[in-house]
Write a protein that holds these residues in place. Structure first.
Motif, PDB file in Angstrom:
ATOM      1  N   VAL A  50     -12.649  13.119   2.859  1.00 48.04           N
ATOM      2  CA  VAL A  50     -11.316  13.716   2.727  1.00 48.04           C
ATOM      3  C   VAL A  50     -11.048  13.993   1.246  1.00 48.04           C
ATOM      4  N   PHE A  51     -10.723  15.252   0.934  1.00 43.64           N
ATOM      5  CA  PHE A  51     -10.389  15.606  -0.442  1.00 43.64           C
ATOM      6  C   PHE A  51      -9.076  14.934  -0.849  1.00 43.64           C
ATOM      7  N   VAL A  52      -9.035  14.440  -2.096  1.00 41.51           N
ATOM      8  CA  VAL A  52      -7.835  13.778  -2.608  1.00 41.51           C
ATOM      9  C   VAL A  52      -7.469  14.367  -3.965  1.00 41.51           C
ATOM     10  N   ASP A  53      -6.244  14.071  -4.386  1.00 40.66           N
ATOM     11  CA  ASP A  53      -5.719  14.598  -5.642  1.00 40.66           C
ATOM     12  C   ASP A  53      -6.315  13.832  -6.825  1.00 40.66           C
TER      13      ASP A  53
ATOM     14  N   SER B  16      -3.637  23.648  -9.165  1.00 39.73           N
ATOM     15  CA  SER B  16      -3.458  22.244  -8.790  1.00 39.73           C
ATOM     16  C   SER B  16      -4.084  21.950  -7.438  1.00 39.73           C
ATOM     17  N   PHE B  17      -4.129  20.656  -7.126  1.00 44.39           N
ATOM     18  CA  PHE B  17      -4.677  20.216  -5.844  1.00 44.39           C
ATOM     19  C   PHE B  17      -3.750  20.633  -4.702  1.00 44.39           C
ATOM     20  N   ALA B  18      -4.353  21.099  -3.616  1.00 45.22           N
ATOM     21  CA  ALA B  18      -3.662  21.477  -2.382  1.00 45.22           C
ATOM     22  C   ALA B  18      -2.699  22.642  -2.568  1.00 45.22           C
ATOM     23  N   ASP B  19      -2.914  23.454  -3.614  1.00 46.48           N
ATOM     24  CA  ASP B  19      -2.144  24.696  -3.725  1.00 46.48           C
ATOM     25  C   ASP B  19      -2.339  25.534  -2.468  1.00 46.48           C
ATOM     26  N   HIS B  20      -1.230  26.067  -1.964  1.00 48.94           N
ATOM     27  CA  HIS B  20      -1.305  26.990  -0.817  1.00 48.94           C
ATOM     28  C   HIS B  20      -1.481  28.394  -1.382  1.00 48.94           C
ATOM     29  N   ARG B  21      -2.671  28.931  -1.238  1.00 46.25           N
ATOM     30  CA  ARG B  21      -2.980  30.225  -1.830  1.00 46.25           C
ATOM     31  C   ARG B  21      -2.845  31.347  -0.797  1.00 46.25           C
TER      32      ARG B  21
ATOM     33  N   HIS C 278       0.856  -1.176   0.000  1.00 41.74           N
ATOM     34  CA  HIS C 278       0.000   0.000   0.000  1.00 41.74           C
ATOM     35  C   HIS C 278       0.899   1.235   0.000  1.00 41.74           C
ATOM     36  N   ASN C 279       1.069   1.822  -1.172  1.00 43.61           N
ATOM     37  CA  ASN C 279       1.881   3.023  -1.319  1.00 43.61           C
ATOM     38  C   ASN C 279       0.956   4.231  -1.422  1.00 43.61           C
ATOM     39  N   ILE C 280       1.216   5.228  -0.616  1.00 41.93           N
ATOM     40  CA  ILE C 280       0.333   6.385  -0.568  1.00 41.93           C
ATOM     41  C   ILE C 280       1.159   7.624  -0.248  1.00 41.93           C
ATOM     42  N   ARG C 281       0.646   8.766  -0.604  1.00 41.77           N
ATOM     43  CA  ARG C 281       1.306  10.037  -0.329  1.00 41.77           C
ATOM     44  C   ARG C 281       0.281  11.027   0.211  1.00 41.77           C
ATOM     45  N   PRO C 282       0.720  12.129   0.801  1.00 45.98           N
ATOM     46  CA  PRO C 282      -0.246  13.153   1.244  1.00 45.98           C
ATOM     47  C   PRO C 282      -1.146  13.579   0.086  1.00 45.98           C
ATOM     48  N   GLY C 283      -2.448  13.614   0.344  1.00 45.82           N
ATOM     49  CA  GLY C 283      -3.416  13.925  -0.699  1.00 45.82           C
ATOM     50  C   GLY C 283      -3.746  12.746  -1.589  1.00 45.82           C
ATOM     51  N   GLY C 284      -3.200  11.572  -1.275  1.00 41.82           N
ATOM     52  CA  GLY C 284      -3.393  10.404  -2.118  1.00 41.82           C
ATOM     53  C   GLY C 284      -4.467   9.467  -1.605  1.00 41.82           C
ATOM     54  N   SER C 285      -4.824   8.502  -2.454  1.00 40.25           N
ATOM     55  CA  SER C 285      -5.859   7.520  -2.143  1.00 40.25           C
ATOM     56  C   SER C 285      -5.240   6.137  -2.027  1.00 40.25           C
TER      57      SER C 285
ATOM     58  N   TYR D  52     -12.554  20.900 -10.579  1.00 39.34           N
ATOM     59  CA  TYR D  52     -12.797  19.461 -10.497  1.00 39.34           C
ATOM     60  C   TYR D  52     -12.119  18.926  -9.244  1.00 39.34           C
ATOM     61  N   GLY D  53     -12.903  18.262  -8.416  1.00 40.33           N
ATOM     62  CA  GLY D  53     -12.364  17.702  -7.186  1.00 40.33           C
ATOM     63  C   GLY D  53     -12.784  16.265  -7.009  1.00 40.33           C
ATOM     64  N   MET D  54     -12.101  15.571  -6.109  1.00 45.62           N
ATOM     65  CA  MET D  54     -12.486  14.222  -5.727  1.00 45.62           C
ATOM     66  C   MET D  54     -12.291  14.073  -4.224  1.00 45.62           C
ATOM     67  N   PHE D  55     -13.113  13.228  -3.622  1.00 45.36           N
ATOM     68  CA  PHE D  55     -12.916  12.938  -2.202  1.00 45.36           C
ATOM     69  C   PHE D  55     -13.264  11.493  -1.908  1.00 45.36           C
TER      70      PHE D  55
END
Length: 464
Positions: free
Chosen positions: A433-436, A325-330, A163-170, A426-429
């Motif tokens: 939890v929102f994901v990339d 992009s996803f999780a952009d720090h604005r 199970h490989n995962i990263r922050p913002g990943g599923s 366009y988003g997914m969750f």
């Protein structure tokens, strides 16, 4: 003659007094019969929703007697002809209005301390009121409930591999449970993602889509957890690797022209500070309303469809350029000064004005409507907790509950909500939890991390 009349009046008075006394006695007798000898027994209500009792459980409920009040409570458990009294209470302190009409109770039912064995047992509860019936012993209520003592936690075996995962990943886990568990899933840090049955014919197998939030790191712990009907918790560990991931940062200028264009759309929102200045109104929209709207977007994740509707990679808006992009720090900048910071929970795609928006994959439409900063929104439930979000739409062409296929047109791009121009957010969750979305656009990633695990688990199930 006068003596005779006085004598008759005296007799009449005596008869009247006697009649009054008789009436008073009769009224008192009726009162005693109706009040002190009332015949309505207390009511016993248990809080238990099922009959299973775990290793360290408690039994609670309510005794109610609206007539004469509660006098005594007795609770016991019987197993193998052995009776163990859990509570016996008769000294109920009342008020100036008399004994209590309602009483909550709770008793510990620790199987180990009470020497109860796994298996069937009987819970008995009796309550008496202050009625004078039964030779002043009162009306009695009696309740028996068959219970099942279960002190053993369920066994959980994770059968999906790496199970490989990263922050913002599923991610996806497939696991087997030794018994039917009403609650099961993957715990990521302190966040629980519920699992689902029904994908496999084997009733002991379950799948769980889970996610690592954008702000969780490599120190986050993951495991599978299952609770049986008695509340016993079983755990299953699995191999996982959390990769590092960094997200972009971008400044967003806020101009007076932009504020004068977008703020009128939000004036009808609850709590909007109509008497405040434009900058304060913008901060309300960008902070408080954003939180509220995120809750609205994620709400369908609490009750997802219990089947997987989608197949293959998810499609994206055709002929569109990625603008954010996803999780952009604005960082929001007004007149050269930072006024706010927010995280962008999706990907912005720009095409021609009011371009047709296709469904990224098959599913059921879970939401159609306005959601504040997101403007006009469509949300699709792809099953088992996976959702896609289409925001800032100029129009929608679907309705809630409608089934859609991949690439069906569900609306058109627009600039509704907190949008600087015509585009698709366009988003997914996953559950809540929102994901990339980038992962879900990658067919190879899906094969390696989702469908490949499902195929492997299906083969294992066939061979067992």
């Amino acid at each position: 003659m006068g003596f005779k009349k006085r004598r008759e009046r005296g007799k009449g008075l005596k008869y009247s007094l006697a009649a009054v006394l008789i009436t008073m006695v009769a009224v008192s007798a009726v009162w005693l019969l109706m009040v002190k000898f009332e015949g309505r027994a207390p009511e016993i209500e248990l809080d238990m929703s099922d009959s299973f009792i775990g290793a360290d459980a408690a039994v609670s409920g309510t005794i109610t007697d609206e007539k004469s009040g509660i006098r005594k409570l007795w609770i016991a458990v019987i197993q193998n002809d052995r009776e163990t009294v859990l509570k016996e209470e008769s000294d109920f302190s009342g008020t100036q209005q008399g004994p209590p009409r309602q009483r909550r109770f709770e008793v510990d039912l620790n199987a180990g301390k009470l020497d109860l064995k796994d298996g069937k047992a009987l819970l008995r509860i009796a309550a008496w009121d202050h009625s004078w019936r039964g030779w002043f012993s009162g009306n009695q209520a009696y309740l028996e409930k068959e219970i099942t003592i279960d002190t053993q936690p369920p066994r959980v075996e994770v059968i999906s591999r790496q199970h490989n995962i990263r922050p913002g990943g599923s991610g996806l886990a497939v696991y087997r449970m030794s018994e039917n568990c009403p609650e099961h899933g993957v715990v990521v840090g302190d966040h629980f993602f519920p699992g689902h049955k029904g994908y496999f014919d084997d009733p002991e197998l379950a799948v769980c889509f889970f996610a690592l939030a954008h702000d969780q790191d490599r120190d986050t712990k993951l495991h599978v957890q299952a609770l049986d009907p008695a509340g016993n918790a079983g755990r299953g560990g699995f191999y996982y690797h959390i990769r590092n991931k960094s997200f972009d940062a971008e400044p967003l200028p806020v101009s007076d022209r932009f504020l004068s264009r977008i703020l009128p759309e939000f004036q009808s929102e609850d709590g909007f500070p109509a008497d405040a200045g434009a900058l304060e109104q913008f901060l309300f929209v960008n902070r408080e309303l954003r939180k509220k709207n995120n809750r609205t977007i994620l709400a369908p994740g609490r009750s997802p469809d219990e089947q997987m509707h989608w197949q293959g990679g998810f499609s994206r808006l055709p002929n569109a350029a990625r603008k954010a992009s996803f999780a952009d720090h604005r960082t929001y900048v007004y007149n050269g000064e930072k006024i706010d910071e927010q995280i962008h929970m999706g990907i912005d795609l720009a095409s021609v004005s009011q371009a047709p928006v296709p469904a990224a994959n098959a599913g059921k439409v879970a939401f159609v409507g306005r959601a504040g900063i997101y403007g006009n929104v469509v949300i699709i439930d792809h099953g088992f907790g996976l959702f896609s979000v289409y925001a800032h739409l100029s129009r929608s062409s679907v309705s809630e509950g409608q089934m859609v296929e991949k690439n069906d047109i569900i609306g058109g791009t627009g600039a509704t909500g907190l949008a600087g121009g015509d585009h698709l957010h366009y988003g997914m969750f996953v559950h809540d939890v929102f994901v990339d979305p980038m992962e879900w656009w990658d067919s190879q990633w899906i094969q390696n991390n989702i469908t490949g695990k499902l195929e492997h688990a299906r083969e294992l199930a066939k061979n067992n």
